[in-house]
Design a protein around this motif. Structure first.
Motif, short mmCIF file in Angstrom:
data_model
loop_
_atom_site.label_atom_id
_atom_site.label_comp_id
_atom_site.label_asym_id
_atom_site.label_seq_id
_atom_site.Cartn_x
_atom_site.Cartn_y
_atom_site.Cartn_z
N SER A 1 11.75 4.89 32.59
CA SER A 1 12.03 6.34 32.60
C SER A 1 14.13 6.12 33.30
N ILE A 2 14.22 4.90 33.67
CA ILE A 2 15.82 4.84 33.71
C ILE A 2 16.07 4.73 33.05
N SER A 3 15.35 3.96 32.09
CA SER A 3 16.12 3.73 30.64
C SER A 3 16.82 5.35 29.59
N LEU A 4 15.97 6.09 30.32
CA LEU A 4 16.02 7.77 29.57
C LEU A 4 17.21 8.44 30.41
N ARG A 5 17.88 7.58 31.70
CA ARG A 5 18.83 7.95 32.48
C ARG A 5 20.55 9.14 31.83
N ASP A 6 20.56 9.14 30.40
CA ASP A 6 21.51 9.29 30.13
C ASP A 6 20.83 10.72 29.17
N SER A 7 20.12 10.93 28.95
CA SER A 7 19.18 11.89 28.27
C SER A 7 19.31 13.45 28.28
N GLY A 8 19.87 13.11 29.55
CA GLY A 8 19.93 14.68 30.40
C GLY A 8 18.35 15.38 30.59
N TRP A 9 17.70 14.47 30.67
CA TRP A 9 16.00 15.11 31.66
C TRP A 9 16.50 14.57 33.32
N LEU A 10 15.98 15.73 34.04
CA LEU A 10 16.04 15.21 35.20
C LEU A 10 15.40 14.27 35.85
N GLN A 11 15.47 13.57 36.94
CA GLN A 11 14.17 12.97 37.46
C GLN A 11 14.10 13.06 38.66
N PHE A 12 12.45 13.08 39.15
CA PHE A 12 12.46 12.89 40.59
C PHE A 12 11.44 11.51 40.42
N TYR A 13 11.85 11.18 41.46
CA TYR A 13 10.59 10.34 42.11
C TYR A 13 9.86 10.53 43.32
N ALA A 14 8.35 10.21 43.12
CA ALA A 14 7.51 10.15 44.12
C ALA A 14 7.36 8.83 44.93
N GLU A 15 7.56 9.15 46.25
CA GLU A 15 6.46 8.04 47.48
C GLU A 15 5.31 7.85 47.11
N ASP A 16 4.78 9.15 47.11
CA ASP A 16 3.19 8.49 47.18
C ASP A 16 2.70 10.49 46.51
N ASN A 17 1.32 10.20 46.57
CA ASN A 17 0.79 11.47 46.15
C ASN A 17 0.78 12.42 45.68
N GLN A 18 0.78 12.68 46.88
CA GLN A 18 1.31 14.07 47.87
C GLN A 18 2.67 14.49 46.92
N GLU A 19 3.53 13.92 48.03
CA GLU A 19 4.82 13.80 46.97
C GLU A 19 4.59 13.86 44.93
N ALA A 20 3.81 12.77 44.87
CA ALA A 20 3.97 12.99 42.83
C ALA A 20 3.03 14.48 42.75
N THR A 21 2.45 15.14 43.30
CA THR A 21 1.63 16.17 43.20
C THR A 21 2.44 17.25 43.48
N ASP A 22 2.83 17.36 44.40
CA ASP A 22 4.05 18.84 44.77
C ASP A 22 5.50 18.78 43.56
N LEU A 23 5.58 17.57 43.63
CA LEU A 23 6.88 17.29 42.35
C LEU A 23 6.39 18.45 41.35
N HIS A 24 5.68 17.92 40.92
CA HIS A 24 5.59 19.00 39.50
C HIS A 24 5.79 20.07 39.73
N TYR A 25 5.09 21.29 41.02
CA TYR A 25 5.61 22.52 41.20
C TYR A 25 7.43 22.94 41.39
N LEU A 26 7.54 21.62 41.91
CA LEU A 26 8.91 22.10 41.89
C LEU A 26 9.72 21.73 40.52
N ALA A 27 9.71 20.28 40.04
CA ALA A 27 9.75 20.40 38.60
C ALA A 27 9.99 21.80 38.00
N TYR A 28 9.03 22.25 37.66
CA TYR A 28 9.03 23.72 36.80
C TYR A 28 9.68 24.32 36.85
N ARG A 29 10.03 24.12 38.78
CA ARG A 29 10.46 25.96 38.71
C ARG A 29 12.47 25.34 38.37
#
Lengths: 180, 385
Positions: B122-150
């Protein structure tokens, strides 16, 4: 926090055993984490899986180097892999074997041998030992209650397969309790 | 409801509840369990989505691009070489301002082939215009999907997002995750409302051609949109916290940073191990804290600068290396702190799945205190000869 390391061979169900133990511990009200050490798995190659237990959220993500418990699914691993590596005094090692262990064991580590293969063949009809070893682990460690183990197995397997696996776990659980 | 489940299955459950209309993905380790689970949900009609089976990752993201342009909420997931194969389409999705959400089960890039975790992909796509969110645990990994769509679908942003979670370390770990119900997710994430879409009755075109007299303006606008996410993400995080109690409103998150002398900076699952290591170090009287980076793109330079303003030294843990330069996170942190006198030491760590233990974190802190940085941590001696 307590830590368990499971040593097995590819195909013996080490990863499933770790998951089922974590599910049972969680059902019993604890925090639990289970994960495999992914390698280049082939059937028969040595593999490891890990479980952590705590009464608070588990944040640590490293592999387990100083386990409180180990489960050895196949005693022939002992000559290939240092399964006892890092074990603490007071630790418990559960080894699937029909014989006594003839290799050196770290000081203060209690070894419990159980012929899980014979139990599995008798109760399930297959040499798949993970549920029998879960039963032995529950009895030896006290980390999971047998009822929680039963729930976890029922969630994973359906009908007759669940019944047979619970029977295997119960036989090993009783054997370890009886020996204690 | 709190359940114990595998990270990939928790993510698949969350994605399904985001009501994607089109899913296109190609299986690749360690992402496979996510797309298998979603394919099963589609086949069993538990979610109302079209699952497009494709022959490559390039096609997977191309199908998502087309479906998004046609006005659908879309989803994909990949990792490593799969993401590399999507490179061209990634830039097109961002350039066409399509709010695609994609999970990255972070994995090293070959050669040599490695199926294990680092964040190089993902770091290699840092200049692509995609937003990048990183999860610490699986709770955050699931929740970040809801935020990502928003955030992605916000009409002031309209950019695609990666939700990054560490391959195997999170994707294959069973741990407790609070699983939201469909009703709960629906309260947070409304149905997709496209800003514009392909429509035969009202034709428009996406992403065609820009001559030198206009191309730069397009790039400027994409960059502005990415920066707009610096305010849209915290708002989406606050609204999530109001409904469900878990607070992701911070672009960064501080752990025991009060009075910290040495600050560690990290992203992803490493943060959990670092927090445990910090507790031990604090017990031993060492003044150490963690600054966790949640959004790498856009990069929250102001928040980083503010959080690190009081420390004597910074140790950045980079699970990537911009070959010929430094770790990508360290470069950003150094830029954010430019003009201050705070030394920033970079440690390339945990590449290709090399395990990181608490004792390694303690060692890094000691190295930083000794002023020894900008190195690969834990290298085999023979390569240094």
């Amino acid at each position: 926090m307590r830590e368990l390391r499971i040593h097995g061979r590819g195909g013996q169900g080490s990863v499933t055993a770790a998951e089922l133990i974590a599910v049972a511990a969680f059902e019993g009200g604890m925090h639990a984490q289970a994960f495999p050490a992914f390698g280049v798995e082939r059937r028969g190659a040595p593999v490891q899986a890990f479980v952590r237990f705590d009464n608070k959220k588990i944040r640590l993500r490293s592999q387990i180097y100083e386990p409180d418990y180990i489960i050895v699914q196949d005693s022939t691993l002992i000559k290939d892999v240092n399964v006892f590596f890092g074990m603490k005094e007071g630790g418990i090692a559960i080894v699937n074997t029909e014989k006594a262990i003839d290799s050196p064991v770290p000081k203060g580590v209690k070894v419990i041998t159980i012929d899980a293969t014979s139990i599995a063949l008798q109760k399930i009809g297959l040499p798949i030992t993970n549920t029998a070893l879960m039963g032995a682990f529950a009895a030896a460690s006290g980390e999971i209650a047998f009822a929680a183990l039963e729930d976890a197995v029922k969630r994973r397997f359906r009908g007759d397969l669940a019944t047979k696996n619970i029977a295997a776990a119960k036989a090993a659980f009783d054997a370890v309790k009886g020996a204690a | 409801m709190l359940q114990i489940t595998e990270g990939s299955l928790a993510v698949a459950d969350a994605v399904g509840k985001c009501r994607p209309q089109v899913i296109a993905a190609y299986p690749i380790t360690p992402q496979t369990h996510i797309v298998e689970a979603l394919a099963e949900m589609v086949a069993n009609c538990t979610i109302d989505a079209e699952y497009i089976t494709v022959e490559s990752e390039f096609s997977a993201l191309s199908a998502c691009l087309g479906a998004s342009a046609a006005g659908s909420r879309v989803y994909s997931a990949t990792t490593s070489q799969g993401l590399a194969l999507m490179f061209e389409v990634c830039f097109n999705c961002a350039g066409m301002r399509l709010p695609v959400v994609m999970t990255i089960a972070n994995r090293a890039l070959g050669a040599p082939l490695s199926i294990w975790n680092d964040q190089q992909d993902s770091i290699s796509l840092r200049d692509s215009g995609w937003l990048q969110f990183y999860a610490e645990d699986n709770q955050e990994a699931t929740d970040l999907h809801y935020l990502a769509y928003r955030v992605s679908e916000d009409h002031s942003v309209l950019l695609p997002s990666f939700v990054c979670f560490d391959g195997f370390i999170l994707s294959h770990t069973y741990e407790p995750v609070d699983i939201l119900s469909q009703e709960e997710v629906d309260r947070y994430l409304p149905r997709f409302r496209p800003f514009q879409r392909l429509d035969a009755d009202d034709p428009i075109s996406f992403g065609l051609f820009a001559a030198p007299d206009y191309y730069m303006e397009f790039r400027y606008e994409i960059d502005q949109a990415a920066k707009k996410a610096l305010s849209v993400f915290p708002k989406a995080g606050r609204e999530f916290a109001e409904l469900f109690g878990r607070d992701y409103s911070g672009l960064v998150e501080s752990y025991r940073m009060e009075d910290a002398d040495c600050a560690l900076v990290a992203m992803g699952s490493l943060c959990g191990t670092v927090k445990d290591a910090i507790d031990d170090l604090r017990d031993a009287g060492r003044k150490v804290g963690l600054l966790k980076i949640r959004t790498f793109r856009p990069f929250p330079a102001e928040e980083v600068k503010k959080a690190l303003s009081g420390v004597s030294r910074v140790a950045v843990l980079d699970k990537n290396i911009s070959l010929g330069s430094k770790g990508a996170v360290a470069l950003e942190v150094k830029d954010a702190l430019y003009g201050s006198q705070i030394p920033v030491h970079d440690y390339i760590i945990g590449l290709g799945g090399r395990d990181v233990q608490k004792k390694d974190i303690a060692r890094v802190v000691t190295l930083a205190e000794e002023g020894k940085g900008d190195l690969y941590y834990g290298l085999r001696e023979e390569v240094l000869k």
